[in-house]
Design an enzyme around this catalytic site. Sequence first.
Site, PDB file in Angstrom:
ATOM      1  N   HIS A   1       0.764  -1.176   0.045  1.00 51.39           N
ATOM      2  CA  HIS A   1      -0.068  -0.164   0.001  1.00 51.39           C
ATOM      3  C   HIS A   1       0.859   1.251   0.027  1.00 51.39           C
ATOM      4  O   HIS A   1       2.027   1.112   0.471  1.00 51.39           O
ATOM      5  CB  HIS A   1      -1.005   0.109   1.177  1.00 51.39           C
ATOM      6  CG  HIS A   1      -1.933   0.860   1.301  1.00 51.39           C
ATOM      7  ND1 HIS A   1      -1.618   2.366   1.782  1.00 51.39           N
ATOM      8  CD2 HIS A   1      -3.203   1.000   1.164  1.00 51.39           C
ATOM      9  CE1 HIS A   1      -2.801   3.054   1.747  1.00 51.39           C
ATOM     10  NE2 HIS A   1      -3.691   2.113   1.558  1.00 51.39           N
ATOM     11  N   ASP A  32       3.049  -4.313   8.274  1.00 48.04           N
ATOM     12  CA  ASP A  32       1.882  -3.416   7.951  1.00 48.04           C
ATOM     13  C   ASP A  32       0.775  -4.321   8.106  1.00 48.04           C
ATOM     14  O   ASP A  32       0.237  -5.272   7.489  1.00 48.04           O
ATOM     15  CB  ASP A  32       1.921  -2.962   6.558  1.00 48.04           C
ATOM     16  CG  ASP A  32       0.336  -2.467   5.982  1.00 48.04           C
ATOM     17  OD1 ASP A  32      -0.706  -2.371   7.093  1.00 48.04           O
ATOM     18  OD2 ASP A  32       0.389  -1.789   4.992  1.00 48.04           O
ATOM     19  N   GLN A  71      -4.608  -4.845   7.100  1.00 52.84           N
ATOM     20  CA  GLN A  71      -5.680  -5.721   6.608  1.00 52.84           C
ATOM     21  C   GLN A  71      -5.763  -7.212   7.041  1.00 52.84           C
ATOM     22  O   GLN A  71      -6.496  -8.083   7.061  1.00 52.84           O
ATOM     23  CB  GLN A  71      -5.571  -6.144   5.120  1.00 52.84           C
ATOM     24  CG  GLN A  71      -5.706  -4.866   4.107  1.00 52.84           C
ATOM     25  CD  GLN A  71      -7.066  -4.499   4.169  1.00 52.84           C
ATOM     26  OE1 GLN A  71      -7.978  -4.968   4.438  1.00 52.84           O
ATOM     27  NE2 GLN A  71      -7.013  -2.725   3.702  1.00 52.84           N
ATOM     28  N   CYS A 119      -5.130   2.551  -3.739  1.00 45.11           N
ATOM     29  CA  CYS A 119      -3.509   2.896  -2.983  1.00 45.11           C
ATOM     30  C   CYS A 119      -2.417   2.010  -3.202  1.00 45.11           C
ATOM     31  O   CYS A 119      -1.693   2.022  -2.431  1.00 45.11           O
ATOM     32  CB  CYS A 119      -3.813   3.206  -1.476  1.00 45.11           C
ATOM     33  SG  CYS A 119      -4.916   4.495  -0.966  1.00 45.11           S
TER      34      CYS A 119
END
Lengths: 408, 142
Positions: free
Chosen positions: A121, A198, A201, A362
């Site tokens: 992203h 990250d 999600q 994104c």
Amino acid sequence: MNARELREQFPILQQQVNGHPLVYLDNAATSQKPRAVLDAVSRYYEFSNSNVHRGVHTLGSRATDAYEGARERVARFIGAGSTQEIIFTRGTTTALNLVAASYAREACGEGDEIVLTPMEHHSNLIPWQQVAKATGAVLRYIPLQSDGTIRIEDVEATITDRTKVVSVMYVSNVLGVINPIKEITEIAHRHGAVMVVDGAQSTPHLKVDVRELDCDFYAFSGHKMCGPTGIGVLYGKKHLLERMEPVEFGGEMIDHVDLYDSTWKELPWKFEGGTPIIAGAVGLAAAIDFLEEIGMDAIDQHEKTLAAYAFDRLSTIEGISLYGPTSGRVGLITFNLGDVHPHDVATVLDAEGIAVRAGHHCCQPLMRWLEVTATARASFYLYNDEADVDALVDGLLKTKEFFGHAIG
Amino acid sequence: MQLDDLYRRVIMDHYKNPRNRGSMEEDAVTVNLNNPTCGDRISLQMQLQDGIVKQAKFTGEGCSISLSSASMMTDAVKGKTYEEALEMAERFSSLMQGEPVEFDYEELEALSGVSKFPARIKCATLAWNALRKGIEHDGQNG
């Protein structure tokens, strides 16, 4: 778990959109909020609102207890060893930027390497580009297989002794793929690099244990997991956070202030300059309570079953392209419907009350890798069920018919 | 919300058979614009001479609304003075706000339905923003 029953706890999902019952399939962008979270936030404002860590009065203590209680709740939820390792941020983006601006700028020098993947992203890409520009470090990318998965041998080949930081998303917001974080972390550590994850999600959908993963930093947002917008978390290993400098300075984060120099509070507060996101943290804690009462494993299982059903049903639509691997994926499906632009797909679906995302999500470099300018995406959560997938399939058949007649 | 308000036949016709699609060999002003929310992009080329838009062509990728708008715009501004073209862009913005506006290039009025789909207004205005940029750039140099 029963998705239909759970849905009743979400006031926003009870409405009609364009004359149809709302079918909300844009959960990877943001999830809806259950009554319990909305109530927790308004109760906080109605009974406890005050600034934290300073008021001697009763409300000040209540607000501080609520805020620090939320930190404990988050630490337990992701398996952190201590609340000192939990920093509240505005969201995943702010959390990743903090690691980049504080840790990486110190750790990286000319010729050092930062390893990423092309599926990241923008929020896990641009902060590292900025570090590379400022320090002379080099960005290196773990290549993707044709189905969007990563091979461990490619990870081995990309990470070297010059690698200082490896930053990878746990779950892709476009491909739905679940990356082998534990294995990548192991390889990163063997080369002396830190592992940044990250978790935007993954945290809403899977059981996460940061100590089991052994990652050094883990970032996620509250709003994708039934919590409010504006609250997120950076988990970091204590020994790393301790040697990092704050990036925001002001009230709340200081120990002693002089005219010409100041010192910082201890962890985690030295990274939380200014009045913190108190109500957001309270809402996030309520969201975690809500999710854990259902059970993260049950949510995970429900979404994987739904994704498999959706994959099967969508595959039957002639002319559809589905992106990402066929198995080992979370509950989101990215697709294109023949030559119909995803904007047009999303508008026709919206007229049927179905909310999907259309665009580059994104992930502009990943769109180029997929050789498309944009895609449509349906992403599921605990309140979605097979009837929603059926509505999506019907809507897509209508889209085809509409555009078939119009441009065919 | 009626889809037919948005996807009028004339729009679909411009989408399917875009006018002025292609690039120019001659000395032309080129403007590349993209819609950062969706990745759509347009490359508008114009032959600008003596304060007049002599020729306009475009290439790019986009949805039915952005491509049909580009197709109509390039047709509509051909032969117009800078002032007339900019004034038309102004009127197109008013059209997107749902105001009743008339054009001598009447097909543009078919895009009035976009005003009821706020998320799609940026698609329709992309080509017009490129037009503005191209003319303003030429005005500064000329």
